[in-house]
Write a protein that holds these residues in place. Sequence first.
Motif, PDB file in Angstrom:
ATOM      1  N   LEU A 564       0.824  -1.209   0.000  1.00 49.11           N
ATOM      2  CA  LEU A 564       0.000   0.000   0.000  1.00 49.11           C
ATOM      3  C   LEU A 564       0.857   1.258   0.000  1.00 49.11           C
ATOM      4  CD1 LEU A 564      -2.897   1.086   0.130  1.00 49.11           C
ATOM      5  CD2 LEU A 564      -2.741   0.995   2.621  1.00 49.11           C
ATOM      6  N   LEU A 565       1.858   1.306   0.842  1.00 55.68           N
ATOM      7  CA  LEU A 565       2.716   2.483   0.907  1.00 55.68           C
ATOM      8  C   LEU A 565       3.521   2.657  -0.381  1.00 55.68           C
ATOM      9  CD1 LEU A 565       4.012   2.197   4.592  1.00 55.68           C
ATOM     10  CD2 LEU A 565       2.366   3.848   3.701  1.00 55.68           C
ATOM     11  N   ALA A 566       3.997   1.535  -0.941  1.00 55.52           N
ATOM     12  CA  ALA A 566       4.733   1.624  -2.205  1.00 55.52           C
ATOM     13  C   ALA A 566       3.825   2.127  -3.317  1.00 55.52           C
ATOM     14  CB  ALA A 566       5.312   0.267  -2.555  1.00 55.52           C
ATOM     15  N   ALA A 567       2.574   1.654  -3.335  1.00 55.59           N
ATOM     16  CA  ALA A 567       1.635   2.099  -4.364  1.00 55.59           C
ATOM     17  C   ALA A 567       1.352   3.593  -4.224  1.00 55.59           C
ATOM     18  CB  ALA A 567       0.339   1.289  -4.254  1.00 55.59           C
ATOM     19  N   ILE A 568       1.138   4.053  -2.995  1.00 58.25           N
ATOM     20  CA  ILE A 568       0.882   5.482  -2.770  1.00 58.25           C
ATOM     21  C   ILE A 568       2.091   6.309  -3.198  1.00 58.25           C
ATOM     22  CG2 ILE A 568       0.452   7.212  -0.988  1.00 58.25           C
ATOM     23  CD1 ILE A 568      -1.134   5.064   0.535  1.00 58.25           C
ATOM     24  N   SER A 569       3.279   5.777  -2.883  1.00 60.57           N
ATOM     25  CA  SER A 569       4.497   6.490  -3.288  1.00 60.57           C
ATOM     26  C   SER A 569       4.586   6.625  -4.802  1.00 60.57           C
ATOM     27  CB  SER A 569       5.714   5.746  -2.733  1.00 60.57           C
ATOM     28  OG  SER A 569       6.910   6.335  -3.193  1.00 60.57           O
ATOM     29  N   SER A 775       7.401   6.313  19.562  1.00 63.36           N
ATOM     30  CA  SER A 775       6.569   5.331  20.260  1.00 63.36           C
ATOM     31  C   SER A 775       6.145   4.161  19.400  1.00 63.36           C
ATOM     32  CB  SER A 775       5.307   6.019  20.797  1.00 63.36           C
ATOM     33  OG  SER A 775       4.553   6.577  19.729  1.00 63.36           O
ATOM     34  N   SER A 776       6.337   4.222  18.097  1.00 60.15           N
ATOM     35  CA  SER A 776       5.879   3.131  17.232  1.00 60.15           C
ATOM     36  C   SER A 776       6.825   1.941  17.331  1.00 60.15           C
ATOM     37  CB  SER A 776       5.788   3.603  15.778  1.00 60.15           C
ATOM     38  OG  SER A 776       4.824   4.615  15.656  1.00 60.15           O
ATOM     39  N   PRO A 777       6.287   0.717  17.419  1.00 64.92           N
ATOM     40  CA  PRO A 777       7.147  -0.471  17.526  1.00 64.92           C
ATOM     41  C   PRO A 777       7.490  -1.067  16.170  1.00 64.92           C
ATOM     42  CG  PRO A 777       4.870  -1.088  17.916  1.00 64.92           C
ATOM     43  CD  PRO A 777       4.873   0.382  17.635  1.00 64.92           C
ATOM     44  N   GLY A 778       8.690  -1.609  16.063  1.00 60.54           N
ATOM     45  CA  GLY A 778       9.090  -2.412  14.913  1.00 60.54           C
ATOM     46  C   GLY A 778       8.928  -1.738  13.580  1.00 60.54           C
ATOM     47  N   LYS A 779       8.273  -2.461  12.685  1.00 63.26           N
ATOM     48  CA  LYS A 779       8.137  -1.958  11.319  1.00 63.26           C
ATOM     49  C   LYS A 779       7.208  -0.757  11.239  1.00 63.26           C
ATOM     50  CE  LYS A 779       4.545  -5.412  10.332  1.00 63.26           C
ATOM     51  NZ  LYS A 779       4.215  -6.572   9.482  1.00 63.26           N
ATOM     52  N   PHE A 780       6.412  -0.530  12.266  1.00 58.99           N
ATOM     53  CA  PHE A 780       5.525   0.632  12.246  1.00 58.99           C
ATOM     54  C   PHE A 780       6.302   1.938  12.381  1.00 58.99           C
ATOM     55  CE2 PHE A 780       2.941  -2.926  13.761  1.00 58.99           C
ATOM     56  CZ  PHE A 780       1.912  -2.896  12.838  1.00 58.99           C
ATOM     57  N   THR A 781       7.498   1.855  12.931  1.00 57.24           N
ATOM     58  CA  THR A 781       8.358   3.040  12.968  1.00 57.24           C
ATOM     59  C   THR A 781       8.680   3.495  11.557  1.00 57.24           C
ATOM     60  OG1 THR A 781       9.330   2.245  15.032  1.00 57.24           O
ATOM     61  CG2 THR A 781      10.530   3.950  13.844  1.00 57.24           C
ATOM     62  N   VAL A 782       9.021   2.527  10.719  1.00 54.97           N
ATOM     63  CA  VAL A 782       9.332   2.843   9.323  1.00 54.97           C
ATOM     64  C   VAL A 782       8.073   3.326   8.608  1.00 54.97           C
ATOM     65  CG1 VAL A 782      10.235   1.897   7.169  1.00 54.97           C
ATOM     66  CG2 VAL A 782      11.163   1.123   9.343  1.00 54.97           C
ATOM     67  N   ALA A 783       6.941   2.688   8.894  1.00 59.33           N
ATOM     68  CA  ALA A 783       5.689   3.100   8.252  1.00 59.33           C
ATOM     69  C   ALA A 783       5.328   4.537   8.604  1.00 59.33           C
ATOM     70  CB  ALA A 783       4.574   2.145   8.662  1.00 59.33           C
ATOM     71  N   VAL A 784       5.546   4.915   9.859  1.00 54.31           N
ATOM     72  CA  VAL A 784       5.269   6.295  10.279  1.00 54.31           C
ATOM     73  C   VAL A 784       6.151   7.275   9.511  1.00 54.31           C
ATOM     74  CG1 VAL A 784       5.527   7.895  12.220  1.00 54.31           C
ATOM     75  CG2 VAL A 784       4.374   5.713  12.555  1.00 54.31           C
ATOM     76  N   GLU A 785       7.411   6.919   9.350  1.00 53.08           N
ATOM     77  CA  GLU A 785       8.327   7.794   8.628  1.00 53.08           C
ATOM     78  C   GLU A 785       7.915   7.931   7.161  1.00 53.08           C
ATOM     79  OE1 GLU A 785      13.181   8.510   8.563  1.00 53.08           O
ATOM     80  OE2 GLU A 785      12.314   6.717   9.478  1.00 53.08           O
ATOM     81  N   ILE A 786       7.535   6.806   6.543  1.00 51.15           N
ATOM     82  CA  ILE A 786       7.080   6.859   5.141  1.00 51.15           C
ATOM     83  C   ILE A 786       5.801   7.695   5.028  1.00 51.15           C
ATOM     84  CG2 ILE A 786       6.200   5.461   3.234  1.00 51.15           C
ATOM     85  CD1 ILE A 786       8.007   3.202   4.192  1.00 51.15           C
ATOM     86  N   PHE A 787       4.888   7.509   5.996  1.00 54.56           N
ATOM     87  CA  PHE A 787       3.645   8.280   5.973  1.00 54.56           C
ATOM     88  C   PHE A 787       3.932   9.779   6.071  1.00 54.56           C
ATOM     89  CE2 PHE A 787       0.257  10.429   8.332  1.00 54.56           C
ATOM     90  CZ  PHE A 787      -0.824  10.197   7.503  1.00 54.56           C
ATOM     91  N   ALA A 788       4.866  10.154   6.924  1.00 55.53           N
ATOM     92  CA  ALA A 788       5.199  11.577   7.057  1.00 55.53           C
ATOM     93  C   ALA A 788       5.772  12.126   5.749  1.00 55.53           C
ATOM     94  CB  ALA A 788       6.199  11.764   8.200  1.00 55.53           C
ATOM     95  N   ILE A 789       6.622  11.321   5.090  1.00 52.57           N
ATOM     96  CA  ILE A 789       7.203  11.765   3.812  1.00 52.57           C
ATOM     97  C   ILE A 789       6.105  11.936   2.774  1.00 52.57           C
ATOM     98  CG2 ILE A 789       8.706  11.061   1.919  1.00 52.57           C
ATOM     99  CD1 ILE A 789      10.461   9.645   3.996  1.00 52.57           C
TER     100      ILE A 789
END
Length: 829
Positions: A564-569, A775-789
Amino acid sequence: MLSKEGDVTIGGAFTIHTEISEPPLSFTDTPPPLTCYSMNLIDFHLAQTMIFAIEEINNSSSLLPNISIGYRIYDSCGSTLSSMRAVMALMNGQERTVGKTCSGQSAVHAIIGASDSSSTIVMSRSTGAFQIPVISHLATCACLSNRKEFPSFFRTIPSDFYQSRALAQLVKYFGWTWVGAVRSDNAYGNNGMATFVEAAGLEGVCIEYSEAILWNNPREQIARVVEVISRASSKVVVAFLSQLDMDFLLEEALAQNLTGLQWVGSESWISIDRLATRRSSAVLSGTLGFTISKSKIPGLREFLLRVGPAQDPNNNLLREFWETTFSCRFSPQQEKDGGPRQSQCSGSERLEEISNPFTDTSELRFSNNVYKAVYAVAHSIHDLLTCRHGEGQGGNRNCAHRDSIEPGQVLRYLRDVNFTMKSGERVYFDENGDPTAIYELVNWQRDQAGEIVFVTVGNYNASLPKGNQFAMNGIQIVWAGNPLKRPRSVCSDSCLPGFRQAEIKGMPVCCFSCIPCAAGEISNLTDSAKCTQCSLEYWSNGDKSRCVPKVVEFLSFDETMGILLAAISLVGACLTIVVSLIFFCFRETPIVKASNSELSFLLLFSLTLCFLCSLTFIGRPSEWSCMLRHTAFGITFALCMSCVLAKTIAVVIAFQATMPGNTVPQCSIPLQRISVFSCTLLQVVICVLWLALDPSVPVKNTAHATEKVILECDVGSAIGFWAVLGYIGLLALLCFVLAFLARKLPDNFSEAKFITFSMLIFCAVWITFIPAYVSSPGKFTVAVEIFAILASSFGLLFCIFGPKCYIILLKPEKNTKKHIMGKSLAKSQ
């Protein structure tokens, strides 16, 4: 007494009678002599074996030629009191010596006996001070190996030190960790059981109960012991008993119908024929135990069959033996004697027709011990007379004449005796006077006729290395209860893999509860005492029996979130390219020209890179991807913010001109390029320093989640990471301030309002990013960063270029110079 004169004399003490009458003591008259009764054919057989060995040596031309050996054999009656009387008679002679001068010479040169440990202890303590050697054929108490206390003691039967350990290994081998114990309440039983309990503890075997009995205990006491056995939960009984004590215990067990238990016996009774009867098999069927090896003595049976009153009609002992064997009497039975009528003995009865313990020569386990003991004494005397010295002894010893042999000399040579019997068995004593401990493991089984036979199913050799001492020979064992099913005797059922033992307070260590291993711990063995922690990159499986690699977690292209994130990107990048194409196609229109097309195209290029750089955050972290993702993000966003900042500055400069409608001064274009380049270059410098000093690297995070490994990029230098973010934030703040100041410029042309709104979105996204990122755990840390970008990139794209595309595509009538400049001129005027 049985006796014969010779050049040298060997004494003997055997339990020829098993019961003794102790007359009352008045303390006013001379005590009457002790009377023994109830003849023991087994020990009478052993006494005759001693005589046979002596006669055989006397007839030998190689061992003690021209020397005759005599003997004096006394009855110890299985009592320490009678044993003391016997040893005194052996040392001093039978005659009383009160008022006479003692000669100081012992009547015998060595003593064979006694048949139990307690009696042997009494004898050895008495003879030790006079250096008279005592060689026992049946005394197994480990205490007798103490050379300081018993310096003149030897034996041809192994010490209980080894038997007790062999029994402990036996019960452990069959998995019996919860057993009961019964012992004779004498030196033999108490010392042997103490050693067994100690050895069993080392093997992980627990004792549920330990009871002591003696054959002369009141029946109520023996009955109580049998009741303890029957009420116990253990199914295995280790019986360290003498023959006589086992006799009485067996009778009471039969009376109480004590069945279904697995008995493990000591060598004293395990191979005794008179115990192995069809009647006793109800209790003792399937019994296991260690005994000494079987042997054959050529000529012994023929010798035994010649024993009888005809040899010495005046010998009362021989007459009693005959009466006991044939259930007859030499003297007519008187009416007052009572009891069943017995026939009169003729003396011509044939022993060949009798099968009893005296005539039985099928195994000769203990008889061979007596046989070896006599030969050991003979060899030591032979060495003494021939001036031989023992192996390893330096110097010569004084030789002795046949008429001047002293017991002390025999003792010294006995310590070094080393010879081989005709059977091939080697005879020698260690420094404690003990032989090599070799046992056979026998099992009570039925033959085709239904009789109990002793079947050898294993062996034990203490001279072998530990671990190889005990071995089975592959013969099928018959068990108690169910002959084909080995009984279980445990206090607690075994803990399966995945569990550990937990002690129950107040109970032995063999009684435990099974506790499941905690998450991340395993036990891969049955009855594990503790669980083992898996290493950092491993975790316990479902049943906690083995460690398996932890689940490796990272944001991948294969999962829904990553896709989903790759598609949005990619959608964002495509939209940006579409906007770029629209601007390129309408580059000659007023609205594109008024938007500073050079900065617009550069901004669209940087936004495309911003969308695409989010893809570097997806996938398995590697050294290159970790360094690329943060530096690409920092540089592309710095370029984007530099372009926005340049556009904002250009708008402000343009509408501060004196004449409304003038274009941007030509000198401002190089200034814009320099500002974009300078602002971006500074971020490049920060990223280069970050990569050079402490770059971002891939790490395996096992601290955050114990059940999985999180693959992530460690930022390395926190200062470098926050400097990159801080610099982007600084540029965004400048853009916001300048755009806010220019928000009241003419509506038809100014994009200051849209830049202000886009900066509000940008700042809001990245301000909320910080706590979400932390505060985000594991892979959600990366997801939060991608979402912010992505969120901030879409905010810039839609807010800055959305209105222009709307006019270009949907309101082309407003895309005219007149319309754009009209309101501006009006407002200026």
